[in-house]
Structure formats: structure tokens, C-alpha cells
Motif scaffolding. Structure first.
Motif, PDB file in Angstrom:
ATOM      1  N   GLY A 114       0.851  -1.190   0.000  1.00  0.00           N
ATOM      2  CA  GLY A 114       0.000   0.000   0.000  1.00  0.00           C
ATOM      3  C   GLY A 114       0.880   1.230   0.000  1.00  0.00           C
ATOM      4  O   GLY A 114       1.132   1.852  -1.040  1.00  0.00           O
TER       5      GLY A 114
ATOM      6  N   LYS B 263     -17.054   0.182   3.784  1.00  0.00           N
ATOM      7  CA  LYS B 263     -16.180   1.201   4.350  1.00  0.00           C
ATOM      8  C   LYS B 263     -16.959   2.205   5.173  1.00  0.00           C
ATOM      9  O   LYS B 263     -18.166   2.345   5.049  1.00  0.00           O
ATOM     10  CB  LYS B 263     -15.361   1.869   3.265  1.00  0.00           C
TER      11      LYS B 263
ATOM     12  N   TYR C 169      -6.160   7.785   1.984  1.00  0.00           N
ATOM     13  CA  TYR C 169      -5.865   7.417   0.583  1.00  0.00           C
ATOM     14  C   TYR C 169      -4.966   8.438  -0.116  1.00  0.00           C
ATOM     15  O   TYR C 169      -4.692   9.489   0.414  1.00  0.00           O
ATOM     16  CB  TYR C 169      -7.117   7.079  -0.215  1.00  0.00           C
TER      17      TYR C 169
ATOM     18  N   GLN D 172       1.118  10.101   6.997  1.00  0.00           N
ATOM     19  CA  GLN D 172       2.509   9.868   7.403  1.00  0.00           C
ATOM     20  C   GLN D 172       3.387   9.784   6.151  1.00  0.00           C
ATOM     21  O   GLN D 172       4.435  10.417   6.060  1.00  0.00           O
ATOM     22  CB  GLN D 172       2.627   8.551   8.196  1.00  0.00           C
TER      23      GLN D 172
ATOM     24  N   LEU E  38       6.470  12.237   4.594  1.00  0.00           N
ATOM     25  CA  LEU E  38       7.786  11.772   4.135  1.00  0.00           C
ATOM     26  C   LEU E  38       8.016  12.153   2.668  1.00  0.00           C
ATOM     27  O   LEU E  38       9.144  12.443   2.264  1.00  0.00           O
ATOM     28  CB  LEU E  38       7.901  10.245   4.322  1.00  0.00           C
TER      29      LEU E  38
ATOM     30  N   TYR F  52      -6.895  -0.483   5.617  1.00  0.00           N
ATOM     31  CA  TYR F  52      -7.647  -1.559   6.277  1.00  0.00           C
ATOM     32  C   TYR F  52      -8.414  -1.031   7.490  1.00  0.00           C
ATOM     33  O   TYR F  52      -9.425  -1.596   7.884  1.00  0.00           O
ATOM     34  CB  TYR F  52      -6.705  -2.697   6.676  1.00  0.00           C
TER      35      TYR F  52
ATOM     36  N   TYR G 135     -10.036   1.656   7.605  1.00  0.00           N
ATOM     37  CA  TYR G 135     -11.246   2.347   7.151  1.00  0.00           C
ATOM     38  C   TYR G 135     -12.352   1.354   6.763  1.00  0.00           C
ATOM     39  O   TYR G 135     -13.505   1.715   6.623  1.00  0.00           O
ATOM     40  CB  TYR G 135     -10.886   3.227   5.959  1.00  0.00           C
TER      41      TYR G 135
HETATM   42  C1  LIG Z   1     -11.593   3.772   0.443  1.00  0.00           C
HETATM   43  C2  LIG Z   1     -10.253   3.656  -0.200  1.00  0.00           C
HETATM   44  C3  LIG Z   1     -10.123   3.965  -1.532  1.00  0.00           C
HETATM   45  C4  LIG Z   1      -8.893   3.784  -2.176  1.00  0.00           C
HETATM   46  N1  LIG Z   1      -8.799   4.012  -3.525  1.00  0.00           N
HETATM   47  C5  LIG Z   1      -7.671   3.616  -4.175  1.00  0.00           C
HETATM   48  C6  LIG Z   1      -7.606   3.658  -5.602  1.00  0.00           C
HETATM   49  O1  LIG Z   1      -8.534   4.106  -6.271  1.00  0.00           O
HETATM   50  N2  LIG Z   1      -6.496   3.184  -6.205  1.00  0.00           N
HETATM   51  C7  LIG Z   1      -5.449   2.682  -5.500  1.00  0.00           C
HETATM   52  O2  LIG Z   1      -4.491   2.236  -6.109  1.00  0.00           O
HETATM   53  N3  LIG Z   1      -5.459   2.659  -4.144  1.00  0.00           N
HETATM   54  C8  LIG Z   1      -6.551   3.096  -3.468  1.00  0.00           C
HETATM   55  N4  LIG Z   1      -6.586   3.062  -2.096  1.00  0.00           N
HETATM   56  C9  LIG Z   1      -5.419   2.570  -1.357  1.00  0.00           C
HETATM   57  C10 LIG Z   1      -4.747   3.627  -0.486  1.00  0.00           C
HETATM   58  O3  LIG Z   1      -4.033   4.522  -1.241  1.00  0.00           O
HETATM   59  C11 LIG Z   1      -3.898   2.864   0.555  1.00  0.00           C
HETATM   60  O4  LIG Z   1      -4.803   2.297   1.466  1.00  0.00           O
HETATM   61  C12 LIG Z   1      -2.916   3.726   1.281  1.00  0.00           C
HETATM   62  O5  LIG Z   1      -1.908   4.151   0.435  1.00  0.00           O
HETATM   63  C13 LIG Z   1      -2.288   3.006   2.481  1.00  0.00           C
HETATM   64  O6  LIG Z   1      -1.845   1.743   2.170  1.00  0.00           O
HETATM   65  P1  LIG Z   1      -2.250   0.476   3.071  1.00  0.00           P
HETATM   66  O7  LIG Z   1      -3.706   0.552   3.245  1.00  0.00           O
HETATM   67  O8  LIG Z   1      -1.699  -0.736   2.494  1.00  0.00           O
HETATM   68  O9  LIG Z   1      -1.580   0.789   4.479  1.00  0.00           O
HETATM   69  P2  LIG Z   1      -0.087   0.389   4.880  1.00  0.00           P
HETATM   70  O10 LIG Z   1       0.830   0.776   3.810  1.00  0.00           O
HETATM   71  O11 LIG Z   1      -0.067  -0.992   5.330  1.00  0.00           O
HETATM   72  O12 LIG Z   1       0.167   1.356   6.108  1.00  0.00           O
HETATM   73  C14 LIG Z   1      -0.104   0.982   7.451  1.00  0.00           C
HETATM   74  C15 LIG Z   1       0.468   2.062   8.345  1.00  0.00           C
HETATM   75  O13 LIG Z   1       1.892   2.055   8.238  1.00  0.00           O
HETATM   76  C16 LIG Z   1       2.378   3.335   7.919  1.00  0.00           C
HETATM   77  N5  LIG Z   1       3.554   3.180   7.072  1.00  0.00           N
HETATM   78  C17 LIG Z   1       3.666   2.402   5.989  1.00  0.00           C
HETATM   79  N6  LIG Z   1       4.908   2.503   5.471  1.00  0.00           N
HETATM   80  C18 LIG Z   1       5.564   3.373   6.239  1.00  0.00           C
HETATM   81  C19 LIG Z   1       6.890   3.908   6.210  1.00  0.00           C
HETATM   82  N7  LIG Z   1       7.750   3.556   5.266  1.00  0.00           N
HETATM   83  N8  LIG Z   1       7.244   4.789   7.171  1.00  0.00           N
HETATM   84  C20 LIG Z   1       6.374   5.158   8.117  1.00  0.00           C
HETATM   85  N9  LIG Z   1       5.108   4.682   8.193  1.00  0.00           N
HETATM   86  C21 LIG Z   1       4.716   3.798   7.263  1.00  0.00           C
HETATM   87  C22 LIG Z   1       1.230   4.036   7.230  1.00  0.00           C
HETATM   88  O14 LIG Z   1       1.297   5.432   7.409  1.00  0.00           O
HETATM   89  C23 LIG Z   1       0.038   3.446   7.969  1.00  0.00           C
HETATM   90  O15 LIG Z   1      -0.186   4.198   9.120  1.00  0.00           O
HETATM   91  C24 LIG Z   1      -7.776   3.314  -1.439  1.00  0.00           C
HETATM   92  C25 LIG Z   1      -7.912   3.057  -0.069  1.00  0.00           C
HETATM   93  C26 LIG Z   1      -9.117   3.225   0.557  1.00  0.00           C
HETATM   94  C27 LIG Z   1      -9.223   2.924   2.009  1.00  0.00           C
END
Ligand SMILES: Cc1cc2nc3c(=O)[nH]c(=O)nc-3n(C[C@H](O)[C@H](O)[C@H](O)COP(=O)(O)OP(=O)(O)OC[C@H]3O[C@@H](n4cnc5c(N)ncnc54)[C@H](O)[C@@H]3O)c2cc1C
Lengths: 431, 396
Positions: free
Chosen positions: A174, A252, A410, A415, A419, B356, B358
Motif C-alpha cells: 500500500g 467502508k 488514501y 505519514q 515523508l 484496512y 477504514y
Molecule cells: C476507500 C479507499 C479507496 C482507495 N482508492 C484507491 C484507488 O482508487 N487506487 C489505489 O491504487 N489505491 C486506493 N486506495 C489505497 C490507499 O491509497 C492505501 O490504502 C494507502 O496508500 C495506504 O496503504 P495500506 O492501506 O496498504 O496501508 P499500509 O501501507 O499498510 O500502512 C499501514 C500504516 O503504516 C504506515 N507506514 C507504511 N509505510 C511506512 C513507512 N515507510 N514509514 C512510516 N510509516 C509507514 C502508514 O502510514 C500506515 O499508518 C484506497 C484506499 C481506501 C481505504
């Protein structure tokens, strides 16, 4: 009005002095609109009218009716109104030459604020299309731009609907696909294998906004055996064999009018002509899309914050305690003033980031963080002011808070956006 | 289980431990299973049964039920103050804030009846007059002022009393059989606070459920309207001692904050677990300062509120037990400040889950909805801040 009221006192000034006072009795929205060039003023009015006429009346119902809502009628209205073809000039699309060649981001920001001030979910449903087509523009291939954008814009404006979606997120990647540092060690699972005439793609994308309804998806995949640096952007047609939507409506918290779907790719053959830009240029395209789209999320946040503010003002004007309008209590005025300041500040940073012809990552990431945190804070204040009514769905304020919460996640979590800002400025003032 | 000292029930620390163990077991068996197959808010049809089980094993006060003396807002509160109830509400709410709110609402109704000495059986909900002026909680003012402002009031004659009015946003466990009313009354030119009960099935009582509440969906939030209910003299008690009203009001705010604290503790525990499993940015996310700070700050916020909860329990003991104004000030500050901090801890814990958080899957969005609802419940932060200043010792 008392005699010490500023507006009253103005009348005592000499004509030139009077002329130098801006005592117009108009809303902040009107004040802000006046600062814009004429074409943008018109656009701002157009978006506001569309949102009020077509989104406002259904916003609460759609939010409650998760899973049963058919988005196509409202998308069709948006398409006919030209809201889904603004990256292509008239007559095929709906952009004016001034708009398209002056600055494409600013009108998108105006649109996002107006639509989401009425409903975050319906706003996202319409706005996500711009995100979906952004890689077609930003991949830098003029022929593909003309071919696909004309086709898509025309279909949205005059023909059958052609919504698009943007897919980068994978189950175990993500933040890693939003951030340079994480990308090098990302655990990717969507791969494209070169074959005769094209590529075969296998893998999964998650949380894809409008993924369940999109005709085309701009989808990023690594070349088999390589990492994120090999990312390539493909234009996937939902009718391609092997493409399916997994969990269609991920349940959601808010922004429910737009689905967040899982996309499954099982041996999907994609012709080479559907590679957008160059092979292995996808990572750069993705990052540039984010540099543009994050200011879009800032504007979505701004819209949601403004919606919460407007609903609060409305409530406080129409509800009384002990025979006095809520709006006339100092307690309430203090909080409403803070909310107005917050919204104005979010608009300032958002408009500033969107003003340059080509927005840059540092500015848009910063605007996204500030505006989304503001949206959450303002909708919290709204709930606090109206007390028990705040958690009841019919007033729309708890919905604003639920909608606002997504903006901190999103397009990269806040965070990761912090960065991203640092990464971008590291070689300049931070070096 | 309890020792009797000077006629009061005193719990030993072993007793407390045993009760808390019982609560943990109860949560595991009865409440966690509510979520096994249902949507985000759990299988709400099971709530009445959960409350019944809770009362049966002594975790929930129920008026006239001996074994529930040590439960949430049980009779031990009268001698020991709110500490035990706070502990139990926190344990229950770690898994479900809505069920926690049910325990709070049901228990407090029972405690109100116990304190006033109402002689009735049943599952009770307590009603106090709501505020209709930004600066005054009528339940904290004298009867005459309250009578002029309150939305529920009582007109008394020699023959009996007629109660009428409307109360909005009443938190109810969903199995209420009677309501305890504490309302201002007027008899000729004299005013007093009175307590009475009214059956939930009384045809003079109209109950309407608030539709579309954001969270704590296990609990019902109702509006009630009483249409000139005549109550015979013998069933109405005049409350001369204003402390009852103050204490019930304070315990209400304390209970809500305990539920919020429980939700926040549950959210933090889930966030730590997730952060130890999720890999992003080349490492487990628990290793990233961004995540460490989110969790650490949340923990610090909850620790601060837990100390405040401990502090407020002190008002029921020793020297401070008579400082009712201090109790009210503390409780209002606690609800206003504590709710803000707890909700901040919940939302920051949700952030640890990224996208996740949300979605419904991990229960974090439910925690945030529950927390936000409780934060707005029973008076806005505006009211609580006024209550704090109105009850500061330095004021005359
Ligand atoms: C309703 C919804 C709509 C969305 N729509 C789209 C879409 O249209 N297209 C698409 O491609 N994506 C979409 N997304 C995905 C969204 O962009 C990701 O959920 C988001 O980027 C976070 O990724 P993750 O959920 O895997 O969280 P994770 O990456 O697992 O993050 C978990 C936590 O760890 C922190 N973290 C992760 N890496 C680091 C780091 N290196 N340093 C410090 N902290 C870190 C994050 O800040 C977060 O607090 C959507 C998400 C939602 C919930």
C-alpha cells in the motif's frame, strides 16, 4: 446595526476612504470567487450548481443504502454536464483552451471542492474518473492521449458511459507503492509477463475506487522477475478475459457512493498497444500522477470541511435555545470562527499548490496533509457544537466526519505524505 | 464476597480481581462471539441476552437483584464510589463500546433507584431533565430555576402529581421495563425536586427510537414524551438532598468516559498487534517512528485519562466524599477532556491500519464511530466547559 458597527461607520468616511473599504455583504465563498479569473469563476458556479441540484438531494440516501446504490444515473448526469471529459478540449471533451492550456489542475480543484462540499462519496465517484485517466495524459504519449482521451471523453459526454479507475495498491503493498523508500523492498504480487504481441498479467489490486464500475482501469504491474522500478502502466478493459472484480463493495466507513473494489487478474492478455507510455516508465508515471492527484485529495478534504461548516451554520441558524438562535451565542461563534479560519487556511494551501502549471510533489503532499487533517478537525468541531444531534445521520454531520476520515488515508497516508514532502525538498532547503 | 464495615460493603483487592477476571471471561464468551459472523456492529439481536447473562452473574446492577451488587453501578458504588464500575466498563468496552454503553445505562438507572430508595422491581433507565440553556444544566440548579427551563416537569396537588414533557437522546439498554424520573416539581408557590417511576408500557409514555445513529448501535437512543401522567402521591418521593442529582449526573459522565477509555484501550491493543504483523517500508511497521509515535501518543493519552478516572473515584472516599461540587466539576472536565483524548487515541490507532482501518474488517472504523458518538452524547463540550467553571472552588 449599531452606530459603532464597522459597516455603519463606513458611511462617515469620505468617498475615497469609503471606496477603500471592502464592506460588501457577501459570503466568504463569493469573496473567494471574486479573486479568480472569469473562466474559473464560471466553472466554480457551474460545479456548485451541479452539486446542489444533482448530488445534494440523494447524498444521505446513498450513504445509507450501501450496496444497493446504482451509480450510473448520477455518472451519466455528470457526463452530460461535461464533468467527465475535462481533460479533452471542446467539442469532443468539455475543456476550454484557456482551461486546458492555462492550468489543468486548478479547475479540477474547484470541481473537487464543490462536489464534495455536498457529498464526499458522490464527489469521489465523479472525481475518481480524472484520476483514472491521469496516467493516459501523464505518460507523455500524444498519440495515445488523442486516441484514448477522445474516445473516453466522447463516450462520457455523448454516448454510453465510460468511467475509469486507477489501480496501484496491492494487498501487501500500500504505502510501498506511494513512497520511494518502500518501493525498493515492496512485496508486489501483480506481474506482467512479456509474450508475443503483448503481456500476460496475473495478480490482485485492492481498494480500487470505482473498480467495480470502471470500463477502463489504468493498472500498474511489474515486469515478471523485476521490482517496482520495472512498473509499467496498462490500460485494462473490464471485458478482457481473465479480469474480474473480487470483493465488489468493500464495506467502508464513509464516502460510500464510490465502491472500493478488489480487482483480480488471471492470465489477462494485454496487447502491447495498451501499454501507456514506455515499458518500465510506470513508476515515474505513478509518482507523477500522485503529485497531481494529492492536491485533488486536498480539495476533496477542503470540500468536506466546508460542507461540515455549512451544515453547522445552517443548524445554528435554525435552532434556538432559551429563545435565542444558537448562532447568537458567543460559545458557538468562537468555534464557528475557528472552523471558518481552518477552512480558509485549507483553501489557501490547496489553491496555492494547484496554481502552478505543473504541480510538484512537495507542495501537493503538504496540501493533502494539511487539508485532510483540517477536514477531520472541522467535522469534529461540527459534531461538538451540535451535541447529540451530531451523531444522528439525518443532519449529515456525522457523515461528513466519516467521509473526512478517508482523506487522511488514501493517495498515501498522511505519514507517507509527510515523508514525500521531505523527500522532495531533501536536496534543496533540507540538504 | 464483600466484607461489611460499619454497615457498608467493602471490597478487598482480591474481590476486585475476581470480579474483573469474571468480566474478562464474560467478554470472551458472550461479547466476542457477537462479532463472529455479523457485520461491523455485531449481532445486535444478542444484546438483551448478553445483558441478562451479565446481570445473572453479577456484572450488571439490577434493582432488587442481590447478586448484582458488585456489578456495573451496583450497590457497592454507594460505599466504594465508581472505581469498580469504571474498571468493568473499561473491560467490556474494549471489545464493544455499544455493549459497554448498555451496561452503563442499565446500571445507572438501577443505582438511581437504589439511591433514592424507590421501591420497585425492574430494569430501569434513569431520566434527568435535559439542558435547555447553554449555561445551565437544570439538574444542577435549584428546582425553581429548573422548573422554568426543563423540558420535563411535574405539577403537584394534594391529590397527586402530573408529569409531562419530553426528553431527547436518552441512552437505553433496550430491555428497560421502567423509567426513573428525577424532575423539578411545582406545588402552588413551592418548588422541589421529585423522583418517580413510570412503566415503559404506560400508555401515557411515547417512546421513539432515534434512527441512524452513528455508533454504539447496541444501545438504543430514544426520545420519550410523557403526556400528563398522573402519579399517586405515595409513589413520588421528594428529594430534598440535592446531592443525589449531582452524583447521578457525575456518574453518568464518568461512566461514559470509562466506556470511551475502554474503546481506546481496545483500539490501541489491536493497533499494536497489527503493527507487529504488517510489513511495509522494508520492515514491520512497528519499527517506523511514524507508527511508534501514533501508538505511544495514544497510550499516553489513555494513561492520562485513566489517571483522571482514578482521581475522580477519590471523590467518593475519605475527605473528599462530601465535595459534591468538586465531583461534578471533575466529572464534566473528565467527559469533555477525556472524550477528546480517547477519540484521538482511537483515530490514531485506526491510522496504523492504513486503508484496512477504514474498512469494516478489523473493527477499527466501528470503534471510531462508537467513540465519536459517545463524545457527542449527553451534552456538547460547550456545556461541560461551562459546568467546570460554574463549579470551580474559587467562585462564590
Ligand atoms: C476507500 C479507499 C479507496 C482507495 N482508492 C484507491 C484507488 O482508487 N487506487 C489505489 O491504487 N489505491 C486506493 N486506495 C489505497 C490507499 O491509497 C492505501 O490504502 C494507502 O496508500 C495506504 O496503504 P495500506 O492501506 O496498504 O496501508 P499500509 O501501507 O499498510 O500502512 C499501514 C500504516 O503504516 C504506515 N507506514 C507504511 N509505510 C511506512 C513507512 N515507510 N514509514 C512510516 N510509516 C509507514 C502508514 O502510514 C500506515 O499508518 C484506497 C484506499 C481506501 C481505504
Amino acid at each position: 446595526m449599531t452606530k459603532t458597527d464597522f459597516r455603519y461607520a463606513v458611511s462617515t468616511l469620505k468617498p475615497l476612504g469609503r471606496w477603500l473599504v471592502n464592506a460588501d455583504n457577501i459570503s466568504t465563498w463569493e469573496h473567494d470567487t471574486r479573486t479568480l479569473p472569469l473562466p474559473y469563476r464560471r466553472l466554480r458556479n457551474k460545479y456548485r450548481t451541479f452539486a446542489r441540484e444533482h448530488l445534494g438531494p440523494i447524498a444521505l440516501e446513498v450513504d445509507r443504502d450501501i450496496g444497493h446504490f446504482d451509480p450510473l444515473p448520477v455518472l451519466r448526469k455528470a457526463g452530460r454536464a461535461g464533468l467527465l471529459s475535462e481533460f479533452m478540449v471542446k467539442p469532443i471533451g468539455s475543456a476550454s483552451f484557456y482551461g486546458l492550456f492555462h492550468n489543468i489542475t486548478f479547475p479540477a480543484v474547484l470541481k473537487a471542492e464543490e462536489l464534495t462540499s455536498v457529498c464526499g462519496g458522490l464527489g469521489l465517484l465523479i472525481l475518481d474518473h480524472d484520476l483514472g485517466v491521469a496516467p493516459i495524459m501523464l505518460s507523455g504519449d500524444v498519440f495515445q492521449y488523442l486516441k484514448w482521451m477522445s474516445k473516453i471523453a466522447y463516450a462520457n459526454k455523448y454516448g454510453e458511459m465510460c468511467p475509469t479507475a486507477f489501480a496501484i495498491t496491492e494487498p501487501s503493498a500500500g504505502s510501498d507503492v506511494e513512497d520511494s523508500a518502500g518501493a525498493s523492498s515492496a512485496r508486489l504480487m501483480t506481474y506482467a509477463e512479456p509474450v508475443d504481441g503483448g503481456y500476460v498479467i496475473n495478480g490482485r489490486k485492492v481498494f480500487i475506487s470505482n473498480g467495480g464500475i470502471a470500463k477502463y482501469v489504468t493498472l500498474f504491474a511489474a515486469i515478471k522477475g523485476e521490482g517496482a522500478e520495472s512498473w509499467t502502466c496498462f490500460l485494462i478493459d473490464r471485458d478482457m478475459k481473465g479480469f474480474s472484480v473480487g470483493r465488489h463493495v468493500e464495506k467502508k466507513m464513509g464516502q460510500r457512493a464510490s465502491d472500493a473494489s478488489e480487482l483480480v487478474l488471471e492470465d489477462v492478455f494485454v496487447p502491447a498497444s495498451r501499454v501507456l507510455g514506455r515499458v518500465r516508465s510506470g513508476w515515474a508515471v505513478n509518482r507523477n500522477v500522485l503529485a497531481y492527484s494529492r492536491v485533488g485529495v486536498a480539495a476533496i478534504s477542503l470540500g468536506i470541511a466546508r460542507g461540515a461548516l455549512e451544515k453547522t451554520i445552517d443548524f445554528c441558524k435554525t435552532h434556538s435555545l432559551a429563545g435565542k438562535r444558537l448562532m447568537d451565542y458567543q460559545d458557538i461563534q468562537l468555534t464557528v470562527a475557528d472552523m471558518m479560519v481552518d477552512v480558509a487556511a485549507a483553501r489557501g494551501i490547496t489553491w496555492q499548490a494547484a496554481r502552478s502549471f505543473i504541480p510538484y510533489q512537495g507542495a501537493t503532499a503538504g496540501a493533502k496533509v494539511f487539508a485532510s487533517d483540517t477536514a477531520y478537525r472541522v467535522s469534529n468541531s461540527a459534531m461538538e457544537i451540535i451535541g447529540d444531534y451530531g451523531y444522528v445521520n439525518e443532519y449529515g454531520i456525522e457523515k461528513a466526519l466519516r467521509d473526512a476520515r478517508l482523506t487522511q488515508i488514501y493517495e498515501g497516508t498522511n505519514q507517507v505524505n509527510r515523508l514525500a514532502l521531505i523527500e522532495w525538498q531533501l536536496d534543496s532547503e533540507l540538504s | 464476597m464483600t466484607n461489611s464495615v460499619g454497615g457498608k460493603n467493602i471490597l478487598t483487592s482480591d474481590d476486585r480481581k475476581a470480579i474483573e477476571e469474571l468480566a474478562y471471561g464474560f467478554v470472551k464468551k458472550e461479547i466476542q462471539s457477537m462479532f463472529s459472523h455479523a457485520g461491523a456492529d455485531g449481532d445486535l439481536s444478542r444484546v438483551p441476552d448478553i445483558l441478562e447473562q451479565g446481570a445473572r452473574i453479577g456484572l450488571l446492577a439490577e434493582h432488587g437483584r442481590e447478586e448484582a451488587g458488585t456489578g456495573v453501578w451496583g450497590t457497592t458504588t454507594l460505599s466504594e464510589g465508581p472505581a469498580l464500575s469504571i474498571g468493568l466498563l473499561k473491560i467490556i468496552s474494549q471489545t464493544c463500546g455499544g455493549v459497554g454503553a448498555c451496561f452503563h445505562a442499565a446500571g445507572l438507572g438501577s443505582l438511581a433507584a437504589d439511591m433514592i430508595g424507590l421501591d420497585i422491581d425492574g430494569r430501569l433507565a434513569c431520566i434527568m431533565p435535559d439542558f435547555d440553556d447553554l449555561h445551565v444544566m437544570p439538574c444542577l440548579t435549584d428546582a425553581e430555576t429548573a422548573y422554568g427551563r426543563s423540558s420535563i416537569r411535574c405539577d403537584s396537588t394534594d391529590a397527586g402529581h402530573v408529569i409531562k414533557g419530553r426528553k431527547e437522546f436518552l441512552l437505553q439498554s433496550g430491555r428497560t421495563t421502567s423509567y426513573v424520573l428525577i424532575v423539578p416539581a411545582k406545588a402552588g408557590n413551592t418548588y422541589a425536586w421529585v423522583a418517580a417511576t413510570i412503566s415503559a408500557s404506560d400508555d401515557r409514555l411515547k417512546i421513539s427510537n432515534i434512527q441512524g445513529q452513528m455508533g454504539i448501535r447496541a444501545v438504543s437512543i430514544n426520545n420519550i414524551e410523557i403526556d400528563n401522567k398522573y402519579i399517586d402521591k405515595q409513589y413520588v418521593i421528594t428529594i430534598n438532598d440535592k446531592d443525589y442529582r449531582y452524583i447521578i449526573y457525575a456518574y453518568h459522565l464518568i461512566g461514559l468516559t470509562a466506556v470511551l477509555t475502554g474503546i481506546a484501550k481496545g483500539a490501541i491493543a489491536s493497533a499494536i498487534k497489527y503493527a507487529r504483523e504488517r510489513y511495509q517500508g522494508g520492515d514491520l511497521i512497528i519499527k517506523h517512528p511514524a507508527i511508534r509515535f501514533l501508538i505511544a501518543e495514544s497510550e499516553a493519552r489513555v494513561m492520562a485519562i485513566e489517571s483522571m478516572l482514578e482521581g475522580v473515584s477519590g471523590y467518593a472516599r475519605g475527605d473528599r466524599s462530601g465535595d459534591i461540587r468538586g465531583l461534578v466539576k471533575y466529572a464534566a472536565a473528565l467527559k469533555w477532556f477525556g472524550a477528546g483524548e480517547c477519540v484521538r487515541a482511537i483515530t490514531d490507532s485506526l491510522q496504523v491500519f492504513g486503508g484496512y482501518g477504514y474498512m469494516e474488517d478489523y473493527g477499527m472504523e466501528k470503534r471510531l464511530r462508537d467513540g465519536q458518538t459517545l463524545k457527542s452524547l449527553s451534552g456538547s463540550s460547550v456545556i461541560h466547559r461551562h459546568t467546570v467553571i460554574d463549579n470551580m472552588e474559587t467562585l462564590p
